[in-house]
Motif scaffolding. Structure first.
Motif, PDB file in Angstrom:
ATOM      1  N   TYR A  63      -3.865  -0.092  -4.472  1.00 16.97           N
ATOM      2  CA  TYR A  63      -2.934  -1.241  -4.546  1.00 16.97           C
ATOM      3  C   TYR A  63      -1.492  -0.766  -4.726  1.00 16.97           C
ATOM      4  O   TYR A  63      -0.810  -1.108  -5.682  1.00 16.97           O
ATOM      5  CB  TYR A  63      -3.331  -2.168  -5.690  1.00 16.97           C
ATOM      6  N   ASN A  64      -1.062   0.081  -3.774  1.00 14.49           N
ATOM      7  CA  ASN A  64       0.326   0.477  -3.684  1.00 14.49           C
ATOM      8  C   ASN A  64       0.788   0.217  -2.264  1.00 14.49           C
ATOM      9  O   ASN A  64       0.138  -0.560  -1.529  1.00 14.49           O
ATOM     10  CB  ASN A  64       0.510   1.935  -4.092  1.00 14.49           C
ATOM     11  N   ASN A  65       1.850   0.848  -1.843  1.00 10.81           N
ATOM     12  CA  ASN A  65       2.395   0.602  -0.506  1.00 10.81           C
ATOM     13  C   ASN A  65       2.501   1.882   0.308  1.00 10.81           C
ATOM     14  O   ASN A  65       3.420   2.041   1.117  1.00 10.81           O
ATOM     15  CB  ASN A  65       3.784  -0.052  -0.621  1.00 10.81           C
ATOM     16  N   PHE A  66       1.568   2.814   0.156  1.00  9.20           N
ATOM     17  CA  PHE A  66       1.623   4.075   0.889  1.00  9.20           C
ATOM     18  C   PHE A  66       1.255   3.849   2.347  1.00  9.20           C
ATOM     19  O   PHE A  66       0.316   3.095   2.672  1.00  9.20           O
ATOM     20  CB  PHE A  66       0.659   5.084   0.262  1.00  9.20           C
ATOM     21  N   ARG A  67       1.961   4.539   3.236  1.00  8.52           N
ATOM     22  CA  ARG A  67       1.731   4.444   4.672  1.00  8.52           C
ATOM     23  C   ARG A  67       1.118   5.710   5.255  1.00  8.52           C
ATOM     24  O   ARG A  67       0.601   5.677   6.366  1.00  8.52           O
ATOM     25  CB  ARG A  67       3.038   4.134   5.403  1.00  8.52           C
ATOM     26  N   GLU A  68       1.188   6.810   4.523  1.00  6.90           N
ATOM     27  CA  GLU A  68       0.573   8.045   4.984  1.00  6.90           C
ATOM     28  C   GLU A  68       0.177   8.895   3.783  1.00  6.90           C
ATOM     29  O   GLU A  68       0.715   8.731   2.677  1.00  6.90           O
ATOM     30  CB  GLU A  68       1.517   8.833   5.893  1.00  6.90           C
ATOM     31  N   ILE A  69      -0.753   9.807   4.042  1.00  3.93           N
ATOM     32  CA  ILE A  69      -1.234  10.720   3.004  1.00  3.93           C
ATOM     33  C   ILE A  69      -0.495  12.043   3.163  1.00  3.93           C
ATOM     34  O   ILE A  69      -0.518  12.649   4.236  1.00  3.93           O
ATOM     35  CB  ILE A  69      -2.753  10.928   3.122  1.00  3.93           C
ATOM     36  N   ARG A  70       0.110  12.480   2.103  1.00  5.94           N
ATOM     37  CA  ARG A  70       0.860  13.730   2.172  1.00  5.94           C
ATOM     38  C   ARG A  70       0.968  14.326   0.765  1.00  5.94           C
ATOM     39  O   ARG A  70       0.728  13.671  -0.238  1.00  5.94           O
ATOM     40  CB  ARG A  70       2.259  13.506   2.747  1.00  5.94           C
ATOM     41  N   LEU A 107     -10.502  10.950  -4.764  1.00  2.00           N
ATOM     42  CA  LEU A 107      -9.237  10.360  -4.313  1.00  2.00           C
ATOM     43  C   LEU A 107      -9.504   8.932  -3.862  1.00  2.00           C
ATOM     44  O   LEU A 107     -10.417   8.671  -3.066  1.00  2.00           O
ATOM     45  CB  LEU A 107      -8.651  11.173  -3.159  1.00  2.00           C
ATOM     46  N   SER A 108      -8.677   8.019  -4.371  1.00  2.49           N
ATOM     47  CA  SER A 108      -8.805   6.618  -3.996  1.00  2.49           C
ATOM     48  C   SER A 108      -7.448   6.089  -3.575  1.00  2.49           C
ATOM     49  O   SER A 108      -6.486   6.107  -4.349  1.00  2.49           O
ATOM     50  CB  SER A 108      -9.351   5.792  -5.172  1.00  2.49           C
ATOM     51  N   LEU A 109      -7.390   5.621  -2.316  1.00  5.05           N
ATOM     52  CA  LEU A 109      -6.172   5.033  -1.762  1.00  5.05           C
ATOM     53  C   LEU A 109      -6.495   3.675  -1.158  1.00  5.05           C
ATOM     54  O   LEU A 109      -6.011   3.325  -0.077  1.00  5.05           O
ATOM     55  CB  LEU A 109      -5.573   5.962  -0.709  1.00  5.05           C
ATOM     56  N   ALA A 110      -7.289   2.908  -1.848  1.00  9.02           N
ATOM     57  CA  ALA A 110      -7.694   1.589  -1.349  1.00  9.02           C
ATOM     58  C   ALA A 110      -6.532   0.609  -1.426  1.00  9.02           C
ATOM     59  O   ALA A 110      -5.659   0.698  -2.289  1.00  9.02           O
ATOM     60  CB  ALA A 110      -8.885   1.074  -2.150  1.00  9.02           C
TER      61      ALA A 110
END
Length: 730
Positions: free
Chosen positions: A172-179, A190-193
């Motif tokens: 629940y953030n606003n990330f557009r890419e994984i880096r 790792l959780s980027l849901a």
């Protein structure tokens, strides 16, 4: 809050009396010192001030996990606050430099700069805040778990300074890419849901075991095959259409693809080689609308235990296997059921190959073996050499004739439409599909041989043998198998009819025949090597002679009578010999029965006797009542005396309604009954009541001839029993 506001302050020992330690004391650890408190017990202690600030006095009420630094100094290692913090409160956190566990969710924090002064921190939970700066603090050297979910961060930065990081939650953030994760060598979870990710790139060679990318905008799986240790993957509620990219993940056991755009069942093939895959979720995907979706996925992924949050049962796995790749036995059973159903849908007549006796099936000889092993040539030669015993059964096929093949002699060549029409009309007893062509043995081929009083000799592949074993026929099976595979392959290439791939397939099928013969003893009655067709025919002819008992017949053959006065006696003697020899041929052409089968046959004979005597209504009466006019033709040879008596019988003495069920049953029982006569007066006139005190002997029955059987002069429908000699038309 700026860094200057969080300047380090002297560590203060808690002036309050320390609680008693457990017996044996606690081991000193790197822990924070207890916070200073006012020591007062006024009525506002532990309460949030009216301005919403949380001071040092209130922080002390949220400390836990007591530890020791020295024997006289006690500290707390965990701080958990779920209330709003004012600048005064955040400045107070700088005093706790030895904190190991810090939980400040729902605290309206905008930055975490004060964490820079907690170098021993291990676990950080700052979820549900207003943080915009990604990891905006100096890295604690032992930081392992971080929860920054439900914040307002939009850009990931390099985390090379966090080599101890194991768990990272950025939901629940606003990330557009994984880096920035390339050097997190300890990161396993790792959780980027619920972000705005468009790609799965950026996870290069990480030791991740659990990855959640739920509710993003990912359209395809990329760069995931480098995650060799991945065990659980959540890609639900994205826009994924293909499962390509999930190969080579040897430890992957759980995949969640719920709410995506997977449309084809064949996409499951990309997961086929995952050895540990056990749980798959494809709910809310268009693929669920496909017919037999669940069985198809279960077939492609046979190791699954849970599909769409529902357990995969053993019955489903068996059904999937039987539907999409059934075992040979299941294929044969289905083939038999199909042909039996179509056959029963047609008008029923008494066939020439119907069982002539209760214990004697119609004799057949089946030659089986790999493609082009010589079984057809040997079958033709056998039928020519033993023309008085065998007739060649010509099969149907949908393939085109090879050079030199004759329609009606080698095969009946039919179109695909005609073959299917014959199948629906119940014309076949068995069919198989070999490569792209169909082959089938028709009832007409067997009936043509049975009508002439001959045994039928056919050749077929192993699939046809399996199907034929399901039927009521009990042929003798002879396996012709090449032992020199090189010579067999050379023979196939010399014919010039097969491609290189077809030759390799035919050679590989030899092992199938050998395996069946080894694993199922008795499946074939005889096995003959066919590397040399001359030697193979020599062995085959000897086997057939043993079946027929020809050697015994030649050895025991007596000199025929030459006296004119003994011609009638000689004719009767030959008639008796023919009957005995016919029974011997049938017994040798039928596989030996077991003790269980022998007991079953005895019970059948007993039931037949009871039915004839009127003691019970047996099912055999249905068989004899199918035809209005019938006779036990072929059940025994007709002597000249009986033939003459039939010709001289007057039309008035012949019944108009044909042979009755009871009369025919009596006649059949005479043929098979070899003990004392059954009760009930079989030899009496049907119009006279039976005398239970008198039982006619066999000589009396023979003296009456055919005149005692109503309808005996009618043309028989049942064929003559194959007696080893071609019979003439009656």
């Amino acid at each position: 809050m700026s860094v200057s506001e969080c300047a380090p302050q002297p560590v203060v020992t808690d002036p309050r009396p320390a609680p008693e330690l457990p017996a044996g004391g606690a081991r000193p650890q790197d822990v924070v010192v207890a916070p200073p408190t006012s020591g007062g017990e006024d009525e506002e202690d532990g309460k949030i001030k009216e301005e919403g600030e949380l001071g040092e006095d209130e922080i002390g009420d949220h400390l836990s996990d007591l530890g020791t630094v020295t024997a006289a100094e006690h500290v707390y290692r965990s701080l958990s606050i779920t209330q709003g913090l004012s600048p005064r409160g955040k400045s107070a956190l700088c005093s706790y430099i030895y904190l190991q566990n810090l939980e400040v969710p729902f605290s309206k924090i905008k930055d975490l700069s004060c964490v820079s002064f907690v170098p021993h921190l291990i676990t950080l939970d700052a979820s549900h805040n207003d943080i915009t700066n990604f990891f905006g603090f100096q890295p604690p050297r032992n930081l392992e778990e971080v929860n920054l979910s439900h914040n307002h961060m939009s850009e990931m930065k390099d985390l090379s300074a966090y080599p101890s990081l194991r768990r990272l939650n950025l939901d629940y953030n606003n990330f557009r890419e994984i880096r920035g994760l390339q050097r997190c060598v300890s990161l396993t979870h790792l959780s980027l849901a619920h972000n705005r990710l468009y790609s799965t790139r950026g996870l290069n060679s990480l030791p991740l075991r659990d990855v959640s990318l739920k509710a993003n905008q990912i359209q395809r799986v990329e760069n995931m095959d480098c995650l060799r240790a991945l065990q659980t993957l959540d890609l639900s509620y994205n826009r994924i259409q293909s499962l390509s990219g999930l190969q080579n993940l040897d430890y992957l056991g759980v995949i969640n693809l719920e709410g995506n755009l997977v449309r084809e069942i064949k996409e499951a093939c990309h997961l086929h080689d995952l050895p540990l895959l056990r749980v798959l979720n494809l709910q809310e995907n268009p693929v669920q609308d496909q017919p037999d979706y669940r069985l198809a996925v279960t077939f492609f992924l046979q190791r699954l235990t849970t599909l769409d949050q529902k357990e995969v049962t053993v019955e489903e796995k068996v059904s999937a296997m039987n539907k999409f790749d059934p075992p040979a036995e299941v294929v044969a059973a289905k083939d038999h059921m199909v042909h039996l159903m179509y056959h029963l849908m047609q008008p029923q007549v008494l066939l020439n190959s119907t069982l002539p006796g209760l214990d004697t099936p119609y004799p057949m000889l089946v030659l089986t073996g790999p493609q082009a092993c010589g079984k057809r040539e040997l079958a033709h030669k056998l039928c020519q050499h033993f023309a008085d015993f065998f007739a060649y059964g010509t099969c149907h096929t949908t393939r085109s004739p090879y050079f030199g093949e004759v329609d009606g002699c080698d095969y009946h060549f039919a179109s695909e439409e005609e073959f299917q029409r014959m199948t629906r009309m119940g014309k076949f007893i068995e069919t198989i599909q070999y490569r792209e062509h169909h082959y089938g043995l028709s009832w007409d081929a067997i009936e043509a041989a049975a009508q002439d009083g001959l045994a039928c000799c056919v050749h077929m592949e192993l699939e046809g043998v399996r199907s034929l074993k399901m039927s009521r026929l009990e042929p003798r099976y002879v396996l012709l198998v090449p032992t020199d595979l090189e010579a067999y392959a050379c023979r196939l290439r010399q014919r010039g009819l097969y491609s290189h791939a077809q030759v390799q397939t035919a050679v590989a099928r030899v092992a199938l025949y050998v395996t069946v013969n080894r694993r199922q003893p008795g499946y074939f009655d005889n096995v003959i090597p066919c590397d040399d067709l001359r030697e193979a025919y020599t062995m085959l002819s000897q086997v057939v002679r043993d079946y027929l008992g020809l050697d015994e017949q030649m050895a025991g053959k007596s000199t025929p009578a030459t006296s004119a006065g003994d011609s009638l006696a000689a004719e009767k003697e030959r008639d008796r010999d023919n009957r005995v020899f016919g029974n011997k041929v049938e017994a040798r052409m039928v596989p030996q029965t077991t003790s269980t089968e022998t007991a079953a046959l005895q019970r059948r004979r007993q039931l037949a006797r009871e039915a004839v005597a009127g003691q019970s209504a047996a099912a055999y009466t249905q068989l004899f009542s199918r035809s209005p006019v019938t006779a036990p033709g072929g059940a025994r040879a007709v002597s000249p005396y009986q033939q003459e008596h039939r010709e001289n019988s007057s039309p008035e003495s012949r019944p108009s309604s044909g042979l009755s069920t009871l009369s025919l049953a009596r006649a059949s029982l005479e043929d098979m009954y070899d003990g004392p006569e059954p009760p009930g007066g079989l030899g009496q006139d049907p119009e006279q009541p039976a005398d239970p005190t008198t039982t006619p002997d066999r000589s009396q029955l023979a003296s009456r001839g055919s005149s005692s059987r109503p309808g005996a002069d009618a043309k028989p429908i049942l064929p003559p029993i194959p007696s080893g000699r071609r019979t003439s038309e009656p």
